[in-house]
Design an enzyme around this catalytic site. Structure first.
Site, PDB file in Angstrom:
ATOM      1  N   GLY A 179       0.760  -1.357   0.017  1.00 50.03           N
ATOM      2  CA  GLY A 179       0.106  -0.020   0.072  1.00 50.03           C
ATOM      3  C   GLY A 179       0.622   1.385  -0.142  1.00 50.03           C
ATOM      4  N   GLY A 269      -4.789   1.095   4.243  1.00 51.51           N
ATOM      5  CA  GLY A 269      -6.049   1.944   4.626  1.00 51.51           C
ATOM      6  C   GLY A 269      -6.614   1.442   6.084  1.00 51.51           C
ATOM      7  CB  ALA A 317      -4.936  14.033  14.072  1.00 49.87           C
ATOM      8  CG  HIS A 442      11.473  38.180   0.332  1.00 51.78           C
ATOM      9  ND1 HIS A 442      11.679  37.417  -0.719  1.00 51.78           N
ATOM     10  CD2 HIS A 442      13.040  38.899   0.136  1.00 51.78           C
ATOM     11  CE1 HIS A 442      12.953  37.508  -1.339  1.00 51.78           C
ATOM     12  NE2 HIS A 442      13.609  38.158  -0.785  1.00 51.78           N
TER      13      HIS A 442
HETATM   14  P1  NAI Z   1      -4.265   5.221   2.444  1.00 55.68           P
HETATM   15  O1  NAI Z   1      -5.715   4.910   2.217  1.00 55.68           O
HETATM   16  O2  NAI Z   1      -3.807   6.409   2.553  1.00 55.68           O
HETATM   17  O3  NAI Z   1      -3.517   4.117   1.354  1.00 55.68           O
HETATM   18  C1  NAI Z   1      -3.807   2.745   1.127  1.00 55.68           C
HETATM   19  C2  NAI Z   1      -3.272   2.495  -0.205  1.00 55.68           C
HETATM   20  O4  NAI Z   1      -3.088   0.925  -0.133  1.00 55.68           O
HETATM   21  C3  NAI Z   1      -4.212   3.043  -1.422  1.00 55.68           C
HETATM   22  O5  NAI Z   1      -3.240   3.540  -2.194  1.00 55.68           O
HETATM   23  C4  NAI Z   1      -4.413   1.431  -1.971  1.00 55.68           C
HETATM   24  O6  NAI Z   1      -4.660   1.577  -3.369  1.00 55.68           O
HETATM   25  C5  NAI Z   1      -3.406   0.649  -1.398  1.00 55.68           C
HETATM   26  N1  NAI Z   1      -3.694  -0.868  -1.439  1.00 55.68           N
HETATM   27  C6  NAI Z   1      -4.981  -1.320  -0.841  1.00 55.68           C
HETATM   28  N2  NAI Z   1      -4.985  -2.550  -0.952  1.00 55.68           N
HETATM   29  C7  NAI Z   1      -3.947  -3.195  -1.625  1.00 55.68           C
HETATM   30  C8  NAI Z   1      -3.375  -4.260  -1.967  1.00 55.68           C
HETATM   31  N3  NAI Z   1      -3.998  -5.414  -1.701  1.00 55.68           N
HETATM   32  N4  NAI Z   1      -2.049  -4.429  -2.518  1.00 55.68           N
HETATM   33  C9  NAI Z   1      -1.638  -3.248  -2.796  1.00 55.68           C
HETATM   34  N5  NAI Z   1      -1.934  -2.215  -2.569  1.00 55.68           N
HETATM   35  C10 NAI Z   1      -3.135  -1.942  -1.907  1.00 55.68           C
HETATM   36  O7  NAI Z   1      -4.104   4.270   3.806  1.00 55.68           O
HETATM   37  P2  NAI Z   1      -3.019   4.586   4.901  1.00 55.68           P
HETATM   38  O8  NAI Z   1      -1.799   4.679   4.331  1.00 55.68           O
HETATM   39  O9  NAI Z   1      -3.065   2.840   5.479  1.00 55.68           O
HETATM   40  O10 NAI Z   1      -3.451   5.460   5.824  1.00 55.68           O
HETATM   41  C11 NAI Z   1      -4.557   5.523   6.500  1.00 55.68           C
HETATM   42  C12 NAI Z   1      -5.118   6.672   7.167  1.00 55.68           C
HETATM   43  O11 NAI Z   1      -4.189   7.108   7.882  1.00 55.68           O
HETATM   44  C13 NAI Z   1      -5.457   7.687   6.074  1.00 55.68           C
HETATM   45  O12 NAI Z   1      -6.773   7.977   5.943  1.00 55.68           O
HETATM   46  C14 NAI Z   1      -4.514   8.644   6.127  1.00 55.68           C
HETATM   47  O13 NAI Z   1      -5.094  10.226   5.979  1.00 55.68           O
HETATM   48  C15 NAI Z   1      -4.046   8.609   7.587  1.00 55.68           C
HETATM   49  N6  NAI Z   1      -2.823   9.039   7.669  1.00 55.68           N
HETATM   50  C16 NAI Z   1      -2.341  10.606   7.615  1.00 55.68           C
HETATM   51  C17 NAI Z   1      -1.256  10.654   7.761  1.00 55.68           C
HETATM   52  C18 NAI Z   1      -0.904  12.278   7.583  1.00 55.68           C
HETATM   53  O14 NAI Z   1      -1.816  13.085   7.602  1.00 55.68           O
HETATM   54  N7  NAI Z   1       0.519  12.765   7.276  1.00 55.68           N
HETATM   55  C19 NAI Z   1      -0.274   9.749   8.066  1.00 55.68           C
HETATM   56  C20 NAI Z   1      -0.327   8.502   8.264  1.00 55.68           C
HETATM   57  C21 NAI Z   1      -1.848   8.383   7.904  1.00 55.68           C
END
Ligand code: NAI
Length: 456
Positions: A179, A269, A317, A442
């Site tokens: 992912g 996800g 968050a 700036h």
């Molecule tokens: P995500 O939804 O951002 O990404 C998951 C990815 O996994 C997607 O691109 C999807 O296409 C891929 N995927 C799904 N099943 C798969 C498979 N079987 N094989 C290969 N690829 C696959 O989810 P993520 O990264 O787990 O993050 C979860 C949540 O946490 C999100 O809602 C994110 O906004 C939040 N988060 C936010 C952060 C920030 O604001 N900096 C940091 C970390 C997480």
């Protein structure tokens, strides 16, 4: 109680404090540590790790700036120790906040029992608690897809979610990330810097989910230059082995292949935590596992609100904070609505990504007559002074009918800190001509946003 809150993450603890300041008698249930995923196994720990990686990288790559450091090394176990210390301090801070706001906290699991003439009853450890109102902030959990062998791999320790990987004290020699979303990329970025050979397998044809395509490509090429490998358009079909001797099989088009690895991160996800909390008993409506809410957090049951990841709307968050506040305002009879069009999102890789509002692609899907205007960050004197060979950009998306800024997307230094200003433009429906008249400091990198307005 006037209000019972289930879940002490950013949505819950912030709402508890606000509600208490409004004069409500508040009871907060949290089964793990206060601060939720964000503080304990998400935002804060990852930023602590990534900052150590940044310091190490600066030491390694100082030569173009006239700085040579010999013998630079990074001690991953020491980084994790520091992360634990940071988390402990901040969790303690939330506890102190709850005490000073006179919020009663019970460190146990609560389940909704039912509705009575006095309001809602929640049960915990054989005791019942009743309140006029209920706020559900139970958050989300990593979703582990039904890939053959993956669940067993999680149980054996070969595969980890964001929770476990933040605590390992050895650097896996080869890390396979399933992912390429935010969690996958931030973790890949850290472990690559500390020495893992990282391969990211992503189902889509691009990384970083809904991020602007050009920015995703720039991020991918920056990470590739550092040695991260990407396999795009590939679905994982099986996982096997144990920690130190694992194998991930995938299918990309007609091609089937395997990679050998020492550890696997599952970052495919997250899903809202709505199971086993008693929603069915009171009839709270859910859709695909998420609680359905209005813009001020009302659920289908009058007297019950929900905020944060559990509503599946934005899963960030900072959205959770705002949603919790909107719920409290609504409880107090004040009109409020979360503006979901203007929620900034950040990826804390190096370079950083900061985005807010519509991309050209999403605007077109909404039928908006939009255009995008891109400028290199090399228009910023500070960027050129501080970054060697940087390829950062800023992209402004404009509603051409109203000449308003509806999106800003950026990759490069300070993007995480700059993007809130862009969010204010989007939320305030600022016209291009309004932003042209704003004075930016700036020399800064954010000046490029202003500069971009003059190319429109
Ligand atoms: P995500 O939804 O951002 O990404 C998951 C990815 O996994 C997607 O691109 C999807 O296409 C891929 N995927 C799904 N099943 C798969 C498979 N079987 N094989 C290969 N690829 C696959 O989810 P993520 O990264 O787990 O993050 C979860 C949540 O946490 C999100 O809602 C994110 O906004 C939040 N988060 C936010 C952060 C920030 O604001 N900096 C940091 C970390 C997480």
């Amino acid at each position: 109680y006037d209000l019972i809150i289930m879940g002490g993450g950013p949505a819950g603890y912030n709402a508890a404090e606000r509600a208490s300041h409004e004069g409500m008698k508040v009871l907060l249930f949290e089964e793990r540590a206060l601060g939720g995923v964000c503080l304990n196994e998400g935002c804060i720990p990852t930023k602590t790790l990534l900052n150590s990686a940044k310091i190490y990288e600066s030491a390694l790559h100082g030569a173009p700036f006239g700085v040579t450091v010999s013998g630079a090394s990074i001690d991953h176990a020491a980084v994790v120790d520091r992360k634990d210390k940071v988390v402990k301090t901040l969790v303690g801070g939330v506890g102190a906040k709850m005490r000073s706001a006179k919020v009663e906290v019970i460190n146990k699991t609560a389940v909704i029992k039912g509705k009575s003439s006095e309001g809602f009853t929640v049960t915990c450890d054989g005791n019942d608690y009743t309140a006029k109102r209920l706020l559900i902030c139970t958050g989300s959990e990593a979703s582990v897809p039904p890939i053959p062998g993956l669940r067993e791999a999680v149980e054996s320790g070969l595969a980890m979610t964001n929770r476990e990987i933040l605590d390992i004290r050895v650097v896996p020699k080869r890390l396979c990330v399933i992912g390429g979303g935010v969690i996958g990329l931030e973790t890949a970025s850290y472990f690559n810097t500390v020495g893992s050979e990282v391969t990211v397998i992503e189902m889509l044809d691009k990384i970083a989910g809904p991020t602007d395509r050009e920015i995703s490509k720039i991020l991918q090429s920056n990470l590739e230059k550092k040695g991260v490998k990407f396999i795009l358009g590939a679905g994982v079909t099986a996982v096997s082995g144990k920690f130190g001797a694992g194998r991930v099989s995938y299918k990309a088009g007609d091609k089937e292949a395997q990679i050998d690895c020492d550890a696997v991160l599952v970052s495919t996800g997250r899903r809202p935590r709505t199971k086993d909390i008693g929603l069915e008993g009171v009839g709270v409506k859910t859709e695909r596992g998420a609680i359905v809410t209005t813009e001020c957090g009302r659920t289908s049951v009058p007297g019950i609100w929900a905020a944060g990841d559990v509503n599946g709307r934005s899963m960030l968050a900072h959205t959770a904070y705002r949603e919790g506040e909107a719920c409290i305002n609504d409880m107090m009879g004040r009109k409020d609505a979360v503006d979901y069009r203007a929620i900034p999102a950040v990826i804390y890789t190096k370079p950083e990504v900061g985005t807010v509002g519509e991309t050209l692609e999403s605007a077109k899907k909404l039928g908006i007559n939009a255009s995008e205007h891109t400028l290199s960050l090399r228009y910023s004197g500070r960027y050129v002074a501080e970054v060697e060979g940087g390829d950062g950009i800023v992209k402004v998306v404009v509603d051409d009918d109203h000449k308003t800024v509806i999106g800003v997307h950026m990759i490069g230094s300070y993007a995480s800190e700059i993007i809130y200003g862009a969010a204010a433009m989007v939320a305030g429906e600022k016209r291009v001509s309004d932003v042209q008249k704003l004075v930016f400091p700036h020399p800064t990198v954010c000046e490029v946003i202003r500069e971009a307005m003059f190319t429109i």
